[in-house]
Design an enzyme around this catalytic site. Structure first.
Site, PDB file in Angstrom:
ATOM      1  N   GLU A 120       2.735 -11.590  -2.920  1.00  0.00           N
ATOM      2  CA  GLU A 120       3.280 -11.615  -1.553  1.00  0.00           C
ATOM      3  C   GLU A 120       2.545 -12.651  -0.720  1.00  0.00           C
ATOM      4  O   GLU A 120       1.481 -13.135  -1.116  1.00  0.00           O
ATOM      5  CB  GLU A 120       3.182 -10.219  -0.917  1.00  0.00           C
ATOM      6  CG  GLU A 120       4.199  -9.252  -1.494  1.00  0.00           C
ATOM      7  CD  GLU A 120       4.263  -7.923  -0.763  1.00  0.00           C
ATOM      8  OE1 GLU A 120       3.426  -7.665   0.102  1.00  0.00           O
ATOM      9  OE2 GLU A 120       5.182  -7.151  -1.076  1.00  0.00           O
ATOM     10  N   HIS A 239       7.491  -8.582  11.758  1.00  0.00           N
ATOM     11  CA  HIS A 239       7.957  -8.996  10.428  1.00  0.00           C
ATOM     12  C   HIS A 239       9.046 -10.042  10.609  1.00  0.00           C
ATOM     13  O   HIS A 239       9.971  -9.839  11.380  1.00  0.00           O
ATOM     14  CB  HIS A 239       8.507  -7.789   9.656  1.00  0.00           C
ATOM     15  CG  HIS A 239       8.574  -8.039   8.188  1.00  0.00           C
ATOM     16  ND1 HIS A 239       9.446  -8.941   7.636  1.00  0.00           N
ATOM     17  CD2 HIS A 239       7.852  -7.540   7.163  1.00  0.00           C
ATOM     18  CE1 HIS A 239       9.261  -8.971   6.329  1.00  0.00           C
ATOM     19  NE2 HIS A 239       8.305  -8.130   6.014  1.00  0.00           N
ATOM     20  N   ARG A 285       2.263 -14.040   8.122  1.00  0.00           N
ATOM     21  CA  ARG A 285       3.436 -13.460   8.786  1.00  0.00           C
ATOM     22  C   ARG A 285       3.639 -13.917  10.223  1.00  0.00           C
ATOM     23  O   ARG A 285       4.761 -14.157  10.653  1.00  0.00           O
ATOM     24  CB  ARG A 285       3.281 -11.941   8.821  1.00  0.00           C
ATOM     25  CG  ARG A 285       3.896 -11.323   7.639  1.00  0.00           C
ATOM     26  CD  ARG A 285       4.038  -9.866   7.788  1.00  0.00           C
ATOM     27  NE  ARG A 285       4.426  -9.390   6.462  1.00  0.00           N
ATOM     28  CZ  ARG A 285       4.360  -8.146   6.068  1.00  0.00           C
ATOM     29  NH1 ARG A 285       3.916  -7.224   6.873  1.00  0.00           N
ATOM     30  NH2 ARG A 285       4.758  -7.824   4.868  1.00  0.00           N
ATOM     31  N   ARG A 379      -2.464  -8.322   9.703  1.00  0.00           N
ATOM     32  CA  ARG A 379      -2.562  -7.602   8.435  1.00  0.00           C
ATOM     33  C   ARG A 379      -2.044  -8.441   7.279  1.00  0.00           C
ATOM     34  O   ARG A 379      -0.992  -9.062   7.365  1.00  0.00           O
ATOM     35  CB  ARG A 379      -1.731  -6.324   8.533  1.00  0.00           C
ATOM     36  CG  ARG A 379      -1.639  -5.569   7.237  1.00  0.00           C
ATOM     37  CD  ARG A 379      -0.627  -4.442   7.332  1.00  0.00           C
ATOM     38  NE  ARG A 379       0.721  -4.936   7.446  1.00  0.00           N
ATOM     39  CZ  ARG A 379       1.740  -4.517   6.680  1.00  0.00           C
ATOM     40  NH1 ARG A 379       1.538  -3.609   5.756  1.00  0.00           N
ATOM     41  NH2 ARG A 379       2.939  -5.000   6.858  1.00  0.00           N
TER      42      ARG A 379
HETATM   43  C1  LIG Z   1      10.241  -1.054   6.542  1.00  0.00           C
HETATM   44  C2  LIG Z   1       8.770  -1.056   6.270  1.00  0.00           C
HETATM   45  C3  LIG Z   1       8.277  -1.597   5.090  1.00  0.00           C
HETATM   46  C4  LIG Z   1       6.902  -1.587   4.819  1.00  0.00           C
HETATM   47  N1  LIG Z   1       6.445  -2.069   3.621  1.00  0.00           N
HETATM   48  C5  LIG Z   1       5.118  -1.942   3.325  1.00  0.00           C
HETATM   49  C6  LIG Z   1       4.628  -2.308   2.037  1.00  0.00           C
HETATM   50  O1  LIG Z   1       5.372  -2.731   1.158  1.00  0.00           O
HETATM   51  N2  LIG Z   1       3.295  -2.168   1.803  1.00  0.00           N
HETATM   52  C7  LIG Z   1       2.419  -1.694   2.737  1.00  0.00           C
HETATM   53  O2  LIG Z   1       1.215  -1.589   2.462  1.00  0.00           O
HETATM   54  N3  LIG Z   1       2.879  -1.328   3.955  1.00  0.00           N
HETATM   55  C8  LIG Z   1       4.190  -1.425   4.260  1.00  0.00           C
HETATM   56  N4  LIG Z   1       4.639  -1.034   5.494  1.00  0.00           N
HETATM   57  C9  LIG Z   1       3.688  -0.409   6.424  1.00  0.00           C
HETATM   58  C10 LIG Z   1       3.369   0.998   5.936  1.00  0.00           C
HETATM   59  O3  LIG Z   1       4.557   1.606   5.478  1.00  0.00           O
HETATM   60  C11 LIG Z   1       2.761   1.856   7.022  1.00  0.00           C
HETATM   61  O4  LIG Z   1       1.702   1.187   7.641  1.00  0.00           O
HETATM   62  C12 LIG Z   1       2.222   3.159   6.423  1.00  0.00           C
HETATM   63  O5  LIG Z   1       3.236   3.795   5.691  1.00  0.00           O
HETATM   64  C13 LIG Z   1       1.708   4.087   7.491  1.00  0.00           C
HETATM   65  O6  LIG Z   1       1.398   5.298   6.867  1.00  0.00           O
HETATM   66  P1  LIG Z   1       0.852   6.484   7.733  1.00  0.00           P
HETATM   67  O7  LIG Z   1       0.646   7.629   6.786  1.00  0.00           O
HETATM   68  O8  LIG Z   1      -0.292   6.030   8.536  1.00  0.00           O
HETATM   69  O9  LIG Z   1       2.028   6.809   8.769  1.00  0.00           O
HETATM   70  P2  LIG Z   1       3.550   7.207   8.532  1.00  0.00           P
HETATM   71  O10 LIG Z   1       3.963   7.056   7.131  1.00  0.00           O
HETATM   72  O11 LIG Z   1       4.357   6.488   9.551  1.00  0.00           O
HETATM   73  O12 LIG Z   1       3.572   8.763   8.841  1.00  0.00           O
HETATM   74  C14 LIG Z   1       3.366   9.245  10.144  1.00  0.00           C
HETATM   75  C15 LIG Z   1       3.529  10.735  10.141  1.00  0.00           C
HETATM   76  O13 LIG Z   1       3.121  11.253  11.404  1.00  0.00           O
HETATM   77  C16 LIG Z   1       4.114  12.137  11.899  1.00  0.00           C
HETATM   78  N5  LIG Z   1       4.041  12.145  13.357  1.00  0.00           N
HETATM   79  C17 LIG Z   1       3.900  11.073  14.198  1.00  0.00           C
HETATM   80  N6  LIG Z   1       3.824  11.489  15.466  1.00  0.00           N
HETATM   81  C18 LIG Z   1       3.925  12.853  15.428  1.00  0.00           C
HETATM   82  C19 LIG Z   1       3.937  13.874  16.419  1.00  0.00           C
HETATM   83  N7  LIG Z   1       3.794  13.595  17.727  1.00  0.00           N
HETATM   84  N8  LIG Z   1       4.074  15.150  16.007  1.00  0.00           N
HETATM   85  C20 LIG Z   1       4.228  15.469  14.699  1.00  0.00           C
HETATM   86  N9  LIG Z   1       4.219  14.546  13.712  1.00  0.00           N
HETATM   87  C21 LIG Z   1       4.072  13.264  14.084  1.00  0.00           C
HETATM   88  C22 LIG Z   1       5.431  11.616  11.340  1.00  0.00           C
HETATM   89  O14 LIG Z   1       6.401  12.624  11.336  1.00  0.00           O
HETATM   90  C23 LIG Z   1       4.960  11.210   9.931  1.00  0.00           C
HETATM   91  O15 LIG Z   1       4.923  12.354   9.115  1.00  0.00           O
HETATM   92  C24 LIG Z   1       6.005  -1.046   5.784  1.00  0.00           C
HETATM   93  C25 LIG Z   1       6.494  -0.524   6.970  1.00  0.00           C
HETATM   94  C26 LIG Z   1       7.865  -0.517   7.222  1.00  0.00           C
HETATM   95  C27 LIG Z   1       8.363   0.067   8.498  1.00  0.00           C
END
Ligand SMILES: Cc1cc2nc3c(=O)[nH]c(=O)nc-3n(C[C@H](O)[C@H](O)[C@H](O)COP(=O)(O)OP(=O)(O)OC[C@H]3O[C@@H](n4cnc5c(N)ncnc54)[C@H](O)[C@@H]3O)c2cc1C
Length: 523
Positions: A120, A239, A285, A379
């Site tokens: 990537e 992005h 990016r 990032r």
């Molecule tokens: C389309 C897309 C593609 C991506 N591709 C990549 C990739 O290929 N590789 C990579 O490394 N990263 C990628 N990213 C970034 C990566 O997906 C995220 O940074 C990562 O998944 C974040 O994980 P997390 O567990 O911190 O949060 P999330 O997966 O966003 O989870 C957040 C959680 O918190 C909960 N939550 C939030 N606020 C509240 C609230 N007030 N009350 C109750 N629950 C709440 C939500 O319901 C959810 O369960 C991508 C992002 C997107 C949007």
């Protein structure tokens, strides 16, 4: 006015808010120490994690090593990465991938059985583990959610909307969350010996985003409103290739497509990236996103052309992107995909140390809502799922070892009644137009005035959390009078001589606005 507490649920273990990769992995690593995982939506499809397409970066290929991964991460971070954190993440990455393999993650393999590794942008080697082309997030989330559901020490509760941290004697002892809506809504006080925020990013505060609507910066806002130190809030990554078909959120055309040789063109078929950066489409990016943005500002239309590089194998190799395109009447094997830049990832967040501790006693943070110092000002692709895994493991280790785990005592005051508000359109528009890819003092001041106005008109803690997150991004951007990484200012287009991370509380963010306001008005 405060809301009535309908129920108090206590756990002798950890309370983890968020069921994306960071929250679920923390809970799995905590086992057999008990973990109660709360989330807005269903674990396995919850958060941005399930939407990730590219995969996870780790130096697992022949000829690759953690030093090279660290060097690439630091180069992308534009002077603001914390080298200690980068080193520990790059070193621990292969072990975390092994953990996922043991949990059953179905990573793609080569014919000889070795892991298939993708390349990537801004990675000097092929080092991205992936699943069925572009289904990494969906498959990993499904796998670890199923494992969590089978783990006796983990309890998963979905459909809870957390609105405020419970703080007693300066220590976070739990949080308030609502379940249901309307007259059936209940306010529950969850109390735990340790609280972990794993609430993801804030892309949905922007009008044009790739993030799910639950990525609204509420965890960040909640922590900031409780007094936590926030780091690097101004750094938002856009992005370059969100599929521009008028959907909210915008589906993503993964960067792996450019890694495979897809090129960016305008409506005349001209490739514009080669003139902008030596790495052309594989430049960092922020550079690609701004080049696209400027093409659009100059009246062009922008497209990702995958015809020559991927062509007829598109459907098989990138099924998620293919489905989104076909849905919009575009066959990417034969037609260029219309693309635009969209808010995608928050490098900033709740300041965390190398153990995942926030500045508030009793509160740990992991994943996108945290700012560990890994990403700096920008990032590196596929480092964020990795950060969730590395820090999920570290948070779990620290909680299990921690002497800090004290029990709660009294009953903390309940928050004001909350609805289930979406971020107001006026806020999302201001964030996109004034706190977006290109910023200046005038626009940032106007965005902060919008935040002030919305804040004065509400007591809803959920909305106040979103507004606090928006305020921190805009105030951080106003205070950073230079351009660096994901943060670019018309009025300060050059990088400053010294590179320094920003750290601020919500009170500091308010002061930044006041000082700037006085400057605008004059003495
Ligand atoms: C389309 C897309 C593609 C991506 N591709 C990549 C990739 O290929 N590789 C990579 O490394 N990263 C990628 N990213 C970034 C990566 O997906 C995220 O940074 C990562 O998944 C974040 O994980 P997390 O567990 O911190 O949060 P999330 O997966 O966003 O989870 C957040 C959680 O918190 C909960 N939550 C939030 N606020 C509240 C609230 N007030 N009350 C109750 N629950 C709440 C939500 O319901 C959810 O369960 C991508 C992002 C997107 C949007």
């Amino acid at each position: 006015m405060v809301e009535r507490i309908d129920n108090v649920i206590e756990t002798d273990g950890a309370l983890v808010l968020g069921a994306g990769i960071a929250g679920l992995f923390t809970a799995l690593r905590l086992a057999p120490f008990p973990a109660l995982v709360l989330a807005g939506s269903r674990p396995g499809t919850s958060g941005a994690s399930a939407w990730a397409q590219g995969g996870i970066a780790a130096s697992m290929g022949e000829g690759d090593d953690w030093q090279s991964h660290a060097t690439d991460t630091i180069a992308a971070g534009a002077g603001l990465c914390d080298p200690t954190i980068v080193e520990l993440v790059a070193r621990e990455a292969p072990n975390r991938i092994e953990d996922l393999l043991r949990l059953g993650a179905p990573f793609d393999r080569n014919r000889d059985g070795s892991l298939a590794l993708g390349r990537e942008a801004a990675h000097s080697r092929a080092r991205i583990v992936h699943v069925r082309g572009d289904r990494a997030g969906a498959e990993i989330s499904r796998t670890i959610a199923a494992r969590a559901a089978q783990t006796p020490s983990i309890k998963l509760l979905e459909g809870f909307h957390a609105v405020e941290l419970a703080v007693e004697d300066g220590r976070v002892t739990g949080l308030f969350a609502r379940h249901g809506s309307g007259p059936d809504a209940r306010l529950v006080l969850f109390r735990a010996r340790a609280v972990v925020l794993a609430t993801g990013g804030l892309g949905a505060l922007y009008a044009v985003t790739t993030n799910p609507m639950e990525s609204r910066g509420e965890g960040l806002g909640m922590a900031a409103r409780a007094g936590a130190l926030i780091a690097d809030p101004e750094f938002v990554q856009f992005h370059p290739t969100a599929i521009d078909i008028g959907r909210d959120p915008a589906p993503l055309a993964t960067e792996a497509l450019r890694g495979e040789g897809a090129v960016l063109i305008n409506e005349r078929g001209e490739r514009f990236m080669a003139a902008v950066h030596a790495d052309a489409e594989l430049a960092p990016r922020d550079i690609v996103a701004r080049a696209l943005h400027r093409q659009i500002a100059a009246g062009h239309k922008t497209f990702l052309d995958c015809r020559a590089a991927i062509g007829a194998s598109f459907a098989e190799r990138f099924p998620t992107v293919y489905a989104a395109c076909i849905d919009a009447g575009i066959d990417p094997a034969f037609q260029p995909i219309p693309v635009a830049a969209a808010a995608h990832y928050h490098m900033g967040g709740i300041a965390s140390d190398e153990r995942g501790r926030s500045s508030l006693s009793g509160l740990w943070v992991a994943g996108e809502c945290a700012a560990t110092g890994l990403h700096g000002a920008n990032r590196l692709a596929s480092n964020s799922l990795l950060e969730g895994l590395v820090f999920g493991a570290r948070v779990a280790g620290d909680i299990k070892a921690s002497e800090q785990r004290g029990a709660a005592r009294g009953t903390p005051p309940a928050p004001a009644p909350a609805g289930a508000p979406a971020p107001p359109h006026v806020l999302r528009k201001a964030m996109s137009l004034q706190v977006g890819l290109e910023r200046d003092a005038k626009g940032l001041g106007a965005a902060l005035e919008t935040v002030d106005r919305l804040e004065r008109a509400t007591h809803d803690p959920a909305l106040l959390n979103m507004l606090a997150a928006a305020r921190l991004v805009a105030a951080g951007a106003l205070a950073r009078t230079e351009s660096r990484g994901g943060h670019w200012r018309h009025d300060f287009p050059l990088a400053g001589k010294t590179a320094a991370r920003s750290f601020m509380t919500l009170t500091d963010a308010r002061a930044i606005e006041q000082v700037a306001g006085r400057r605008r008005v004059g003495p």
